[in-house]
Design an enzyme around this catalytic site. Sequence first.
Site, PDB file in Angstrom:
ATOM      1  N   THR A   1       1.031  -1.104   0.079  1.00 42.74           N
ATOM      2  CA  THR A   1      -0.272  -0.370  -0.050  1.00 42.74           C
ATOM      3  C   THR A   1       1.010   1.418  -0.277  1.00 42.74           C
ATOM      4  O   THR A   1      -0.099   2.116  -0.966  1.00 42.74           O
ATOM      5  CB  THR A   1      -0.579  -0.339   1.162  1.00 42.74           C
ATOM      6  OG1 THR A   1      -1.440  -1.682   1.323  1.00 42.74           O
ATOM      7  CG2 THR A   1      -2.674   0.833   1.340  1.00 42.74           C
TER       8      THR A   1
ATOM      9  N   GLY B   1       5.109   1.544  11.002  1.00 40.09           N
ATOM     10  CA  GLY B   1       4.506   0.550  12.036  1.00 40.09           C
ATOM     11  C   GLY B   1       5.942   0.157  12.752  1.00 40.09           C
ATOM     12  O   GLY B   1       5.565  -0.474  14.181  1.00 40.09           O
TER      13      GLY B   1
ATOM     14  N   SER C   1       3.053   7.280  11.745  1.00 37.62           N
ATOM     15  CA  SER C   1       1.999   6.474  10.870  1.00 37.62           C
ATOM     16  C   SER C   1       0.625   7.706  10.444  1.00 37.62           C
ATOM     17  O   SER C   1       1.348   8.717  10.483  1.00 37.62           O
ATOM     18  CB  SER C   1       1.005   5.925  12.553  1.00 37.62           C
ATOM     19  OG  SER C   1       0.474   6.445  12.820  1.00 37.62           O
ATOM     20  N   CYS C   2      -0.043   6.902   9.550  1.00 38.34           N
ATOM     21  CA  CYS C   2      -1.092   8.679   9.105  1.00 38.34           C
ATOM     22  C   CYS C   2      -1.945   9.212   9.924  1.00 38.34           C
ATOM     23  O   CYS C   2      -1.753  10.699   9.742  1.00 38.34           O
ATOM     24  CB  CYS C   2      -2.304   7.339   7.939  1.00 38.34           C
ATOM     25  SG  CYS C   2      -2.745   5.743   8.993  1.00 38.34           S
ATOM     26  N   ASN C   3      -1.990   8.485  10.937  1.00 37.66           N
ATOM     27  CA  ASN C   3      -2.966   9.439  11.792  1.00 37.66           C
ATOM     28  C   ASN C   3      -1.935  10.124  13.286  1.00 37.66           C
ATOM     29  O   ASN C   3      -1.965  11.675  12.868  1.00 37.66           O
ATOM     30  CB  ASN C   3      -3.321   8.023  13.554  1.00 37.66           C
ATOM     31  CG  ASN C   3      -4.688   7.264  12.868  1.00 37.66           C
ATOM     32  OD1 ASN C   3      -6.064   7.816  12.681  1.00 37.66           O
ATOM     33  ND2 ASN C   3      -4.882   6.178  13.155  1.00 37.66           N
TER      34      ASN C   3
ATOM     35  N   ARG D   1     -10.426   3.500  10.710  1.00 40.16           N
ATOM     36  CA  ARG D   1     -11.167   2.782   9.596  1.00 40.16           C
ATOM     37  C   ARG D   1     -10.605   0.898   9.945  1.00 40.16           C
ATOM     38  O   ARG D   1      -9.011   0.803   9.690  1.00 40.16           O
ATOM     39  CB  ARG D   1     -10.712   3.098   7.938  1.00 40.16           C
ATOM     40  CG  ARG D   1      -9.338   2.917   7.647  1.00 40.16           C
ATOM     41  CD  ARG D   1      -8.186   1.908   7.305  1.00 40.16           C
ATOM     42  NE  ARG D   1      -7.008   1.658   7.121  1.00 40.16           N
ATOM     43  CZ  ARG D   1      -6.080   1.314   7.891  1.00 40.16           C
ATOM     44  NH1 ARG D   1      -6.329   0.326   9.112  1.00 40.16           N
ATOM     45  NH2 ARG D   1      -5.288   1.055   7.602  1.00 40.16           N
TER      46      ARG D   1
ATOM     47  N   HIS E   1      -2.046   6.870  19.973  1.00 40.59           N
ATOM     48  CA  HIS E   1      -1.337   8.228  19.414  1.00 40.59           C
ATOM     49  C   HIS E   1      -1.046   9.523  19.829  1.00 40.59           C
ATOM     50  O   HIS E   1       0.232  10.278  19.110  1.00 40.59           O
ATOM     51  CB  HIS E   1      -2.694   8.083  18.105  1.00 40.59           C
ATOM     52  CG  HIS E   1      -3.482   7.173  17.740  1.00 40.59           C
ATOM     53  ND1 HIS E   1      -4.027   6.148  18.356  1.00 40.59           N
ATOM     54  CD2 HIS E   1      -2.796   6.472  16.484  1.00 40.59           C
ATOM     55  CE1 HIS E   1      -4.379   5.686  17.344  1.00 40.59           C
ATOM     56  NE2 HIS E   1      -3.301   5.192  16.446  1.00 40.59           N
ATOM     57  N   GLY E   2      -1.260   9.757  20.804  1.00 36.16           N
ATOM     58  CA  GLY E   2      -0.731  10.765  21.420  1.00 36.16           C
ATOM     59  C   GLY E   2       0.528  10.196  22.069  1.00 36.16           C
ATOM     60  O   GLY E   2       1.400  11.537  21.876  1.00 36.16           O
TER      61      GLY E   2
ATOM     62  N   HIS F   1      -9.631   7.689   7.942  1.00 34.14           N
ATOM     63  CA  HIS F   1      -9.355   7.734   9.582  1.00 34.14           C
ATOM     64  C   HIS F   1     -10.410   9.191   9.708  1.00 34.14           C
ATOM     65  O   HIS F   1      -9.946  10.164   8.458  1.00 34.14           O
ATOM     66  CB  HIS F   1      -8.190   7.549  10.413  1.00 34.14           C
ATOM     67  CG  HIS F   1      -8.003   6.311   9.930  1.00 34.14           C
ATOM     68  ND1 HIS F   1      -7.596   4.660  10.417  1.00 34.14           N
ATOM     69  CD2 HIS F   1      -6.692   6.941   9.853  1.00 34.14           C
ATOM     70  CE1 HIS F   1      -7.093   4.793   9.745  1.00 34.14           C
ATOM     71  NE2 HIS F   1      -5.846   5.346   9.910  1.00 34.14           N
TER      72      HIS F   1
ATOM     73  N   GLN G   1      -5.796   7.689   4.936  1.00 33.09           N
ATOM     74  CA  GLN G   1      -4.126   5.887   5.676  1.00 33.09           C
ATOM     75  C   GLN G   1      -3.392   5.864   4.886  1.00 33.09           C
ATOM     76  O   GLN G   1      -2.376   5.804   4.491  1.00 33.09           O
ATOM     77  CB  GLN G   1      -5.685   4.901   6.241  1.00 33.09           C
ATOM     78  CG  GLN G   1      -6.083   3.778   5.676  1.00 33.09           C
ATOM     79  CD  GLN G   1      -7.218   4.312   5.378  1.00 33.09           C
ATOM     80  OE1 GLN G   1      -7.881   5.334   5.309  1.00 33.09           O
ATOM     81  NE2 GLN G   1      -7.795   3.269   4.288  1.00 33.09           N
TER      82      GLN G   1
HETATM   83  P1  NAD Z   1       1.821  -3.967   2.757  1.00 34.05           P
HETATM   84  O1  NAD Z   1       1.486  -5.291   4.059  1.00 34.05           O
HETATM   85  O2  NAD Z   1       0.445  -3.172   2.124  1.00 34.05           O
HETATM   86  O3  NAD Z   1       2.686  -3.376   2.042  1.00 34.05           O
HETATM   87  C1  NAD Z   1       3.801  -4.331   2.674  1.00 34.05           C
HETATM   88  C2  NAD Z   1       4.287  -5.226   1.727  1.00 34.05           C
HETATM   89  O4  NAD Z   1       5.452  -5.260   2.083  1.00 34.05           O
HETATM   90  C3  NAD Z   1       3.813  -6.294   0.934  1.00 34.05           C
HETATM   91  O5  NAD Z   1       4.171  -6.194  -0.395  1.00 34.05           O
HETATM   92  C4  NAD Z   1       4.958  -7.700   1.126  1.00 34.05           C
HETATM   93  O6  NAD Z   1       4.818  -8.073  -0.021  1.00 34.05           O
HETATM   94  C5  NAD Z   1       6.123  -6.902   1.401  1.00 34.05           C
HETATM   95  N1  NAD Z   1       6.795  -7.743   2.342  1.00 34.05           N
HETATM   96  C6  NAD Z   1       6.587  -8.384   3.735  1.00 34.05           C
HETATM   97  N2  NAD Z   1       7.723  -8.869   4.218  1.00 34.05           N
HETATM   98  C7  NAD Z   1       9.196  -8.601   3.166  1.00 34.05           C
HETATM   99  C8  NAD Z   1       9.866  -8.585   3.346  1.00 34.05           C
HETATM  100  N3  NAD Z   1      11.024  -9.505   4.361  1.00 34.05           N
HETATM  101  N4  NAD Z   1      10.885  -8.067   2.647  1.00 34.05           N
HETATM  102  C9  NAD Z   1      10.237  -6.898   1.809  1.00 34.05           C
HETATM  103  N5  NAD Z   1       8.832  -6.733   1.799  1.00 34.05           N
HETATM  104  C10 NAD Z   1       7.631  -7.802   1.901  1.00 34.05           C
HETATM  105  O7  NAD Z   1       1.477  -3.178   3.829  1.00 34.05           O
HETATM  106  P2  NAD Z   1       1.707  -1.235   3.979  1.00 34.05           P
HETATM  107  O8  NAD Z   1      -0.010  -0.993   4.541  1.00 34.05           O
HETATM  108  O9  NAD Z   1       1.479  -0.439   3.166  1.00 34.05           O
HETATM  109  O10 NAD Z   1       2.338  -1.015   5.556  1.00 34.05           O
HETATM  110  C11 NAD Z   1       3.520  -0.272   5.559  1.00 34.05           C
HETATM  111  C12 NAD Z   1       3.979   0.080   6.453  1.00 34.05           C
HETATM  112  O11 NAD Z   1       3.534   1.469   6.255  1.00 34.05           O
HETATM  113  C13 NAD Z   1       3.267  -0.392   8.100  1.00 34.05           C
HETATM  114  O12 NAD Z   1       4.901  -0.020   8.608  1.00 34.05           O
HETATM  115  C14 NAD Z   1       2.623  -0.120   8.384  1.00 34.05           C
HETATM  116  O13 NAD Z   1       2.505   0.433   9.729  1.00 34.05           O
HETATM  117  C15 NAD Z   1       3.051   1.712   7.494  1.00 34.05           C
HETATM  118  N6  NAD Z   1       1.860   1.734   7.582  1.00 34.05           N
HETATM  119  C16 NAD Z   1       0.366   1.861   6.972  1.00 34.05           C
HETATM  120  C17 NAD Z   1      -0.739   2.671   6.210  1.00 34.05           C
HETATM  121  C18 NAD Z   1      -1.732   2.172   6.056  1.00 34.05           C
HETATM  122  O14 NAD Z   1      -2.821   2.934   6.260  1.00 34.05           O
HETATM  123  N7  NAD Z   1      -1.775   1.177   5.011  1.00 34.05           N
HETATM  124  C19 NAD Z   1      -0.760   4.141   6.618  1.00 34.05           C
HETATM  125  C20 NAD Z   1       0.341   4.561   7.326  1.00 34.05           C
HETATM  126  C21 NAD Z   1       1.475   3.868   7.591  1.00 34.05           C
END
Ligand code: NAD
Length: 338
Positions: free
Chosen positions: A12, A110, A139-141, A168, A193-194, A219, A303
């Site tokens: 994502t 994360g 994070s997004c929040n 969400r 978050h705080g 969110h 997000q």
């Molecule tokens: P996701 O699951 O959508 O994507 C993660 C990707 O990493 C996947 O393509 C997966 O195949 C790959 N992956 C898994 N293990 C791996 C490894 N060992 N080496 C290389 N690639 C690997 O996750 P995401 O939602 O994009 O979240 C990623 C980070 O961003 C997290 O720290 C999350 O907390 C943070 N984040 C997510 C969002 C959200 O809403 N999705 C928002 C802000 C921050």
Amino acid sequence: MTIKVGVVGYGTIGKRVADSVAMQKDMKLIGITAHSYSFNTEVAKQKGYKIFGANGDSDLKLHGINPEGDINNLLEEVDIIVDGTPKKIGKENLDKYYKPKKVRAIFQGGEMHEIAGTSFVAQCNYDEAINKNYVRIVSCNTTGLCRTLDAIDKKYGITSVYATMIRRGADPGDIHHGPINAIVPVLEMPSHHGPDVRTVLRNVEIFTTALSVPSTLMHLHTLTVDLNKKAKVEDVVELFNSSTRIRVVRNAEHLRSTAEIIEFARDLGRLRGDMPEICVWQEAIGVISNARNKLLYMQAVHQESNVVPENIDCIRAMMGFKDGAKSIEMTNKTFGIK
Ligand code: NAD
């Protein structure tokens, strides 16, 4: 100088960062890693991105993708990595790959603040990331909270903040999470978050609670802020209108819900229908002037996209580009953010 960027973890966040890097004049996307074959990898291939294997001999070759090498090969070609892997894997990658190879790396929300010791929101603390080897994008929040609270703090001074995050349940493409028929409170006080906001806005006293709802579209935060100075609603509207990466949305535009905001982003022609700006509802801004200058407002946070411009500015800061305002302007232009 062209900054050579690699993206590890193409989900994502990672796929959005990769596309955004490819749009910057001062950056070059060297390649991305694929953990296994999926439609994401297929799209990366069609976009002509170089694909590196992140998981040994995975199923990539079976599906017609010949990786350029593995993650170590990617690291040899880049100045900086954006790690977009799921939580805790960024820390593993830091110890296994980035530190031994001495490659700069950006982590996502994360991961814990301690992974880098610097947490980042461009308009709040760009300078703290300049020339750093490791930085974490919050994070997004937390990004959403920091953007609006920083603007308020600079103008009025904040005594304290109480905020509730209505989150969400899952991202739109995520079939593994919910809830689908429940409202789920986070049973910890305060929610994380705080404290996370205070990794960026260290002097802001903030207490947060959180819950999840059956929606994939953004969110929603409700905030009550005690101010040091009196505020008028029209001045707060003007403040948000003049702050970067914040968009004031209005009932008159029929932007009355997260669903309509996402539809609006699609109609604007934004890539993937993204809305990286924090959307504050004009009609939901209120001031209680007889009770210690209380400001109330509600905001929506996309997000999937709001942290993406932060990653771009963070790359520039870590590579020594000192002018934060200029970086934000350059990034905004490529996102179509006014
Ligand atoms: P996701 O699951 O959508 O994507 C993660 C990707 O990493 C996947 O393509 C997966 O195949 C790959 N992956 C898994 N293990 C791996 C490894 N060992 N080496 C290389 N690639 C690997 O996750 P995401 O939602 O994009 O979240 C990623 C980070 O961003 C997290 O720290 C999350 O907390 C943070 N984040 C997510 C969002 C959200 O809403 N999705 C928002 C802000 C921050």
